[in-house]
Design an enzyme around this catalytic site. Structure first.
Site, PDB file in Angstrom:
ATOM      1  N   GLY A  66      46.424 -48.713  11.048  1.00 31.72           N
ATOM      2  CA  GLY A  66      45.856 -48.098   9.849  1.00 31.72           C
ATOM      3  C   GLY A  66      44.346 -48.124   9.773  1.00 31.72           C
ATOM      4  O   GLY A  66      43.773 -47.749   8.751  1.00 31.72           O
ATOM      5  N   ARG A  97      37.980 -48.429  25.887  1.00 32.90           N
ATOM      6  CA  ARG A  97      39.347 -48.554  26.380  1.00 32.90           C
ATOM      7  C   ARG A  97      39.520 -48.027  27.798  1.00 32.90           C
ATOM      8  O   ARG A  97      40.299 -48.581  28.580  1.00 32.90           O
ATOM      9  CB  ARG A  97      40.301 -47.832  25.416  1.00 32.90           C
ATOM     10  CG  ARG A  97      40.383 -48.503  24.060  1.00 32.90           C
ATOM     11  CD  ARG A  97      41.146 -47.668  23.052  1.00 32.90           C
ATOM     12  NE  ARG A  97      41.343 -48.411  21.808  1.00 32.90           N
ATOM     13  CZ  ARG A  97      41.968 -47.918  20.750  1.00 32.90           C
ATOM     14  NH1 ARG A  97      42.454 -46.680  20.780  1.00 32.90           N
ATOM     15  NH2 ARG A  97      42.114 -48.651  19.661  1.00 32.90           N
ATOM     16  N   ALA A 137      47.590 -36.531   9.784  1.00 34.89           N
ATOM     17  CA  ALA A 137      46.940 -35.216   9.752  1.00 34.89           C
ATOM     18  C   ALA A 137      47.760 -34.206   8.960  1.00 34.89           C
ATOM     19  O   ALA A 137      47.225 -33.466   8.130  1.00 34.89           O
ATOM     20  CB  ALA A 137      46.703 -34.720  11.174  1.00 34.89           C
ATOM     21  N   GLU A 151      46.251 -35.436  16.798  1.00 43.71           N
ATOM     22  CA  GLU A 151      46.353 -35.699  18.230  1.00 43.71           C
ATOM     23  C   GLU A 151      46.861 -34.516  19.039  1.00 43.71           C
ATOM     24  O   GLU A 151      46.699 -34.484  20.262  1.00 43.71           O
ATOM     25  CB  GLU A 151      47.253 -36.916  18.455  1.00 43.71           C
ATOM     26  CG  GLU A 151      47.122 -37.530  19.830  1.00 43.71           C
ATOM     27  CD  GLU A 151      47.941 -38.795  19.993  1.00 43.71           C
ATOM     28  OE1 GLU A 151      48.100 -39.250  21.146  1.00 43.71           O
ATOM     29  OE2 GLU A 151      48.446 -39.327  18.986  1.00 43.71           O
ATOM     30  N   ILE A 180      42.532 -42.075  13.278  1.00 43.75           N
ATOM     31  CA  ILE A 180      42.896 -41.796  11.886  1.00 43.75           C
ATOM     32  C   ILE A 180      41.760 -41.056  11.192  1.00 43.75           C
ATOM     33  O   ILE A 180      41.989 -40.150  10.387  1.00 43.75           O
ATOM     34  CB  ILE A 180      43.253 -43.094  11.145  1.00 43.75           C
ATOM     35  CG1 ILE A 180      44.442 -43.775  11.831  1.00 43.75           C
ATOM     36  CG2 ILE A 180      43.586 -42.811   9.678  1.00 43.75           C
ATOM     37  CD1 ILE A 180      44.850 -45.092  11.216  1.00 43.75           C
ATOM     38  N   ASN A 188      54.101 -41.447  14.722  1.00 40.40           N
ATOM     39  CA  ASN A 188      53.306 -42.536  15.280  1.00 40.40           C
ATOM     40  C   ASN A 188      52.365 -43.151  14.262  1.00 40.40           C
ATOM     41  O   ASN A 188      51.930 -44.301  14.422  1.00 40.40           O
ATOM     42  CB  ASN A 188      52.485 -42.030  16.463  1.00 40.40           C
ATOM     43  CG  ASN A 188      53.209 -42.181  17.779  1.00 40.40           C
ATOM     44  OD1 ASN A 188      54.125 -42.986  17.912  1.00 40.40           O
ATOM     45  ND2 ASN A 188      52.801 -41.400  18.755  1.00 40.40           N
TER      46      ASN A 188
END
Length: 474
Positions: A59, A307, A26, A441, A457, A53
């Protein structure tokens, strides 16, 4: 990547248009866009090398409507479908305007990495839990390092300096509350001594905060979710801490959903950090294999759930579970697992009884579970947990059998400071804090209760680019 960057000791007090804090996806995207728009820019990074990170990610970028999807025969994906998937996984807690910006900007951000930065991708498209269609693109390196390298090369070409070992001590404001710069100190290895001199970097247009999440900040994350104490490992680098997030809140930034912390359910407890296991877990075992409880030998969840659902199902077991795939699943997935096998993270077995004996699973129960799952693969319907049967799914009956212990690790912090669609940081009283932008994030509200794989990403690039463009205009 270049191995030498500027140190703060070489930087006198000065003024630039835009200061970017953080050198991950970012932050670098923001710096590139601000510089491309004609602003003078400085990037500061607290560690002695850039990337954070972002370097240890795989990627992957989620984007609809790409040539890779068309080559795979996927013609029906759209920003609207991606939006719905993100909202569903987020349990409706997402800020919808932000999700819309991400979904609509995803394809353009992906093309930007190819056409402007020169990142190359594998000729494949993957699906992760919670996505309704395969839309996840993986770079040739299977690492975020390749994107970071290309971003830094672009930054150098634009003449933007990147200062490492630069610990931001405070955001500087004028009498009207506008953020006008940062107070920063040089530090060695991320540890600042009390006698380090502080430098003011003035930002005539804006400061952009892109400092990432707080997954390694045990005290801060446990304050948000008491379950997440130091006994639970993290996939993050140790530098993923909350000091700049807290500094933003000190000057009035509104915190959003800080307790929404994602656990990576595809991780292995048999290695530290992110490790090698997720390549098998996320790309092979979950889409093409099964998860079983070693105490019962039975399945307990839809392996392609998002998740949050997967991690919660595992935590309810109170012990690691076993992910299993066979040679056909590994071949279908198309990933090289040799490093994980050599290091013993992923085990191989010639027979199902051998696998059962190694993990202490009842062999009859395990074989019954595999047989039942195989029958459902042949029928094309999972009657037990409603796992989507992929077109390439085949019965798990072709040795060798691959297996790994699974246990969740702290992976991503969905919560952070509030931003709007222009990446402006929002005050607790719901107005933009002048001169302050944020992306990545460190922000909250985009993913809600659960982030889908490969959307981080995408978010970093879409909002980072917007932050850089907007900051350069102020």
């Amino acid at each position: 990547m270049p191995d030498k960057y500027c140190r703060l000791s070489a930087l006198p007090e000065q003024a630039v248009d835009v200061v970017v804090i953080g050198s991950g996806f970012a932050g670098l995207a923001a710096a590139i866009e601000a510089a491309a728009a004609g602003a003078s820019v400085i990037v500061v990074e607290k560690m002695l090398s850039p990337g954070g990170n972002s370097l240890i990610s795989d990627g992957g970028i989620a984007a609809p409507g790409t040539a890779y999807q068309l080559d795979a025969g996927i013609t029906w994906d759209s920003p609207e479908m991606m939006y719905r998937d993100m909202i569903t996984a987020g349990e409706g807690l997402n800020h919808p305007q932000l999700v819309q910006v991400i979904a609509e900007g995803a394809r353009d951000a992906f093309l930007w990495t190819e056409e402007v930065l020169g990142v190359t991708y594998k000729n494949r498209i993957d699906i992760f839990g919670g996505h309704s269609v395969a839309r996840c693109h993986t770079p040739e390196s299977v690492s975020g390092r390749s994107l970071i390298k290309r971003q830094i090369e672009k930054l150098i070409a634009l003449g933007v300096p990147l200062y490492v070992g630069a610990a931001v001590q405070a955001l500087v404001q004028d009498e009207q509350g506008r953020v006008t710069g940062i107070k920063v100190a040089d530090r060695d290895g991320g540890l600042r001594s009390d006698d380090d001199a502080e430098t003011i970097i003035h930002a005539s247009k804006a400061v952009i905060v892109a400092t990432g999440g707080f997954g390694s900040d045990v005290d801060f994350r446990q304050a948000q979710d008491p379950r997440l104490d130091g006994t639970l490992m993290s996939t993050n680098k140790p530098s993923a801490t909350a000091e700049i997030l807290k500094e933003c809140m000190r000057i009035g930034a509104n915190p959003v959903q800080l307790s929404r912390i994602q656990l990576g359910p595809w991780a292995s407890p048999d290695e530290k950090g992110f490790g090698l296991g997720p390549l098998f877990g996320d790309y092979v075992a979950l889409p093409y294999g099964i998860l079983i409880d070693p105490y019962t030998g039975g399945r307990f969840v839809n392996e392609l759930s998002d998740r949050k659902i997967l991690a919660e199902a595992m935590l309810q077991k109170k012990h690691p579970v076993i992910g299993i795939a066979d040679a056909a699943g590994v071949q279908t997935a198309g990933w090289d697992l040799q490093r994980a096998v050599r290091k013993g993270i992923v085990k191989t077995f010639d027979t199902v009884p051998d696998l059962a004996a190694y993990y202490g699973v009842d062999p009859v129960n395990l074989q019954n579970s595999l047989s039942r799952f195989n029958q459902m693969v042949i029928r094309g319907e999972d009657c037990d947990f409603h796992k989507p049967m992929l077109n390439m799914a085949v019965p798990i009956e072709h040795p060798p059998y691959y297996a790994m212990r699974f246990w969740p690790k702290v992976h991503h912090t969905m919560g952070g400071i509030q931003i709007d669609v222009l990446a402006r940081v929002i005050h607790r009283e719901q107005y933009p804090i002048a001169g302050l932008f944020a992306a990545g994030e460190v922000t909250g509200g985009i993913h809600g209760a659960c982030r889908l794989g490969s959307c981080a990403i995408t978010e970093c690039l879409v909002m980072g680019r917007i932050a850089g463009q907007q900051a350069a205009r102020k």
